[in-house]
Write an enzyme that holds these catalytic residues in place. Structure first.
Site, mmCIF file in Angstrom:
data_model
loop_
_atom_site.group_PDB
_atom_site.id
_atom_site.type_symbol
_atom_site.label_atom_id
_atom_site.label_comp_id
_atom_site.label_asym_id
_atom_site.label_seq_id
_atom_site.Cartn_x
_atom_site.Cartn_y
_atom_site.Cartn_z
ATOM 1 N N ARG A 1 -14.380 -6.898 -0.866
ATOM 2 C CA ARG A 1 -13.821 -6.506 0.432
ATOM 3 C C ARG A 1 -13.290 -5.076 0.382
ATOM 4 N NH1 ARG A 1 -8.099 -5.215 2.050
ATOM 5 N NH2 ARG A 1 -8.078 -5.428 4.299
ATOM 6 N N VAL A 2 -13.609 -4.293 1.393
ATOM 7 C CA VAL A 2 -13.059 -2.954 1.520
ATOM 8 C C VAL A 2 -12.139 -2.930 2.731
ATOM 9 C CG1 VAL A 2 -13.568 -0.508 1.850
ATOM 10 C CG2 VAL A 2 -15.114 -1.926 0.498
ATOM 11 N N ASP B 1 -8.867 -0.663 4.950
ATOM 12 C CA ASP B 1 -8.830 0.618 5.656
ATOM 13 C C ASP B 1 -8.421 1.791 4.772
ATOM 14 O OD1 ASP B 1 -6.217 -0.526 5.489
ATOM 15 O OD2 ASP B 1 -5.513 0.965 6.935
ATOM 16 N N GLY C 1 -5.626 -4.245 7.165
ATOM 17 C CA GLY C 1 -6.679 -3.239 7.147
ATOM 18 C C GLY C 1 -7.771 -3.406 8.185
ATOM 19 N N THR D 1 0.859 -1.182 0.000
ATOM 20 C CA THR D 1 0.000 0.000 0.000
ATOM 21 C C THR D 1 0.897 1.234 0.000
ATOM 22 O OG1 THR D 1 -1.745 -1.126 1.199
ATOM 23 C CG2 THR D 1 -1.679 1.266 1.418
ATOM 24 N N THR E 1 -0.713 1.682 6.638
ATOM 25 C CA THR E 1 -0.532 0.478 5.825
ATOM 26 C C THR E 1 -0.429 -0.726 6.751
ATOM 27 O OG1 THR E 1 1.014 -0.723 4.402
ATOM 28 C CG2 THR E 1 1.956 1.002 5.782
ATOM 29 N N GLY E 2 -1.077 -1.821 6.366
ATOM 30 C CA GLY E 2 -1.025 -3.014 7.213
ATOM 31 C C GLY E 2 -2.291 -3.839 7.074
#
Lengths: 347, 347
Positions: free
Chosen positions: B240-241, B243, B266, B212, B263-264
């Protein structure tokens, strides 16, 4: 001698569970719901319509409260109350959802468990009868927090959730609202207006239909939960996501502080992170539920030019319901079992 | 006499604007970017690959910094830096995005202007070359904050944003990642695992691909901005959504406090409202940027079992970049114009 010891041990264990049950039954429980905030004034309401709203809100509250009284989970109570409002054409959620500018219905919902701080949310749902159930499914059966559109629908189908055609969501009232909005040319005007700009009356054409529903609850185990469900705004551009399915904006629950469900002009609630902000003010500024809720709605939301309201419940079962609109369909059952329903501002 | 007065007035005005310009040029500016956090370790990196990352991060930083140095907006600098990373196959955003379990690419992005607290976000984008530009378009040309899927695509087309076929996003590396994930049966396993449950290694199959991208910046006028763009997780369920497009979770900016891009994993960032929480800790608990950022990532995220990191900048231009993974592609330009690029933990 051995038998006596066993009897003693058994009786001790019985007493402990009795004590636990007694202690639990003295824990506060509570549920609060809303059916949307907006320009709701007595002069424009017929007695029949008002009665219908009060009855449906009471039915939803009772369904949730019955679960809590039997020692059930706040999470289940929230879902049960919202399902009843989704199934009613009175509210802009489930049956009764407003139409997009494209003439479709696109539903959003979210639910959060304050005990685990887990959440599920869905958006752009066209064929699931009860979006709040799908939000719960996302929490319980997927590794995700949020799913949208066709992917979410496929997930619902796979898990056997009740699906309906788009016709199920059709109501004459909502269709007429779309026609009125379209005839005002709101689609074009609204699209070029900026959020929070002076074009607020253009924006109003696509936001005046209210009726988002939501619930917050506290169970005997001290667990809070919150949920929200909506059809969005009449004449919204298809693909628009409002605050209702956004964790922290329209819905938030955390046993540490409170449970929140919001209703109003979604864009403002998203920019302000309204639901999480109430939590943050309680957690970091030591505000009470009422102070935090009032600050977010009556100062911050108002200051940004947005309108709407929230229902809020803390871990002691206190309820706050601030809004800056003419009215908000709302109600709660307090710890004594008393049901209170209100619609207008001065009530 | 009259002329003398005019000259005096003119010279006075000149001095005032000169003073203003001088004052402005002494205001701090800064930009920070990330290209994803995850299991990034030196032993698995080739010198060529590391060089490519460092060069691309430098290019993105320089593009953003050039705008700030000329007195441009932080909002523009954030967009410029992200576009460069979106256009590079090195990162999981734009070209180089990972594949969903369905074999498609679905891109998410969001951007926020700390001066106006306005925001734009998009999700489930399949045909827009630079999702960050579409997020900006939503902010500037729609009354909404967030748009998803076909509706967002139609909006992009209407406004003439550059569109591409799904083939544009194809990269061999990412396709192989999907095949590896699928062969591990992650689709089925991941779906039934609970967020934050002990099934963490099942979840890992769909989250291990990182990349990201995001940027935060401060301009001469004291305005903060933040943006994030991503292709999500390899083998994610379509729909899927995460973060990245959620204001308050993956992205947040407010001149009052800070600008954040995350980033990570989500789902954890959404449940914790990571980006807004840094703001809240600064606003309500008087924490410094570093204290707030560390608390959210190293204590709260870590405590919930999530992994990832953030880049953060405050109104004085201070930078914080906490992460709890092996590495995070990251860099910043400080007020003196010095460029710093880092990849690994101990660097």
């Amino acid at each position: 001698m051995k038998l006596t010891k066993l009897i003693l041990l058994f009786s001790l264990l019985c007493n402990i569970s009795l004590l636990h049950a007694l202690q639990q039954s003295s824990n506060p429980i509570g549920i609060a719901i809303h059916g949307g905030a907006g320009t709701i004034i007595k002069e424009k309401m017929t007695p029949e319509r008002e009665k219908a709203y009060r009855e449906k809100l009471t039915e939803a509250l009772n369904a949730g409260y019955a679960i809590l009284k039997q020692g059930g989970r706040s999470f289940d109570a929230v879902e049960a109350a919202i399902v009843i409002m989704e199934d009613s054409p009175l509210f802009n959620a489930g049956k009764g959802a407003v139409f997009t500018s494209d003439g479709t219905n696109e539903l959003d919902a979210s639910i959060m468990d304050g005990a685990t701080v887990q959440a599920g949310a869905v958006s752009g749902i066209k064929h699931v009868k009860n979006p709040i159930r799908l939000a719960r499914l996302v929490l319980e059966k997927s590794p995700h927090v949020m799913m949208v559109g066709a992917g979410a629908e496929a997930f619902a189908a796979k898990h056997g959730l009740e699906r309906v055609s788009q016709y199920y969501f059709y109501t004459e009232n909502r269709w007429k609202s779309l026609e009125r909005a379209k005839s005002k040319g709101a689609a074009r005007a609204g699209e070029t207006s900026r959020k929070g700009s002076s074009d607020s009356d253009k924006l109003e054409f696509i936001t005046r239909e209210k009726g988002t529903v939501g619930a917050v609850a506290l169970d005997r185990n001290g667990n809070l939960a919150a949920g929200t469900s909506t059809g969005g705004m009449t004449n919204k551009m298809f693909g628009r996501v409002g605050d209702s399915p956004i964790i922290g904006a329209g819905t938030y629950a955390n046993n540490q502080t409170c449970a929140i469900s919001a209703t109003g002009q979604g864009e403002y609630f998203m920019r302000l992170l309204v639901a999480y902000d109430v939590h943050a003010l309680m957690a970091y500024s030591n505000k009470t539920l009422q102070e935090a809720a009032d600050e977010v709605i009556l100062q911050k939301l108002e200051g940004l030019g947005g309108s709407g309201g929230i229902i809020a419940m803390d871990k002691a079962g206190n309820v706050a319901m601030p809004f800056n609109t003419k009215g908000m369909y709302r109600g709660y059952v307090d710890n004594s079992g008393r049901t209170i329903i209100k619609i207008y501002k001065d009530e």
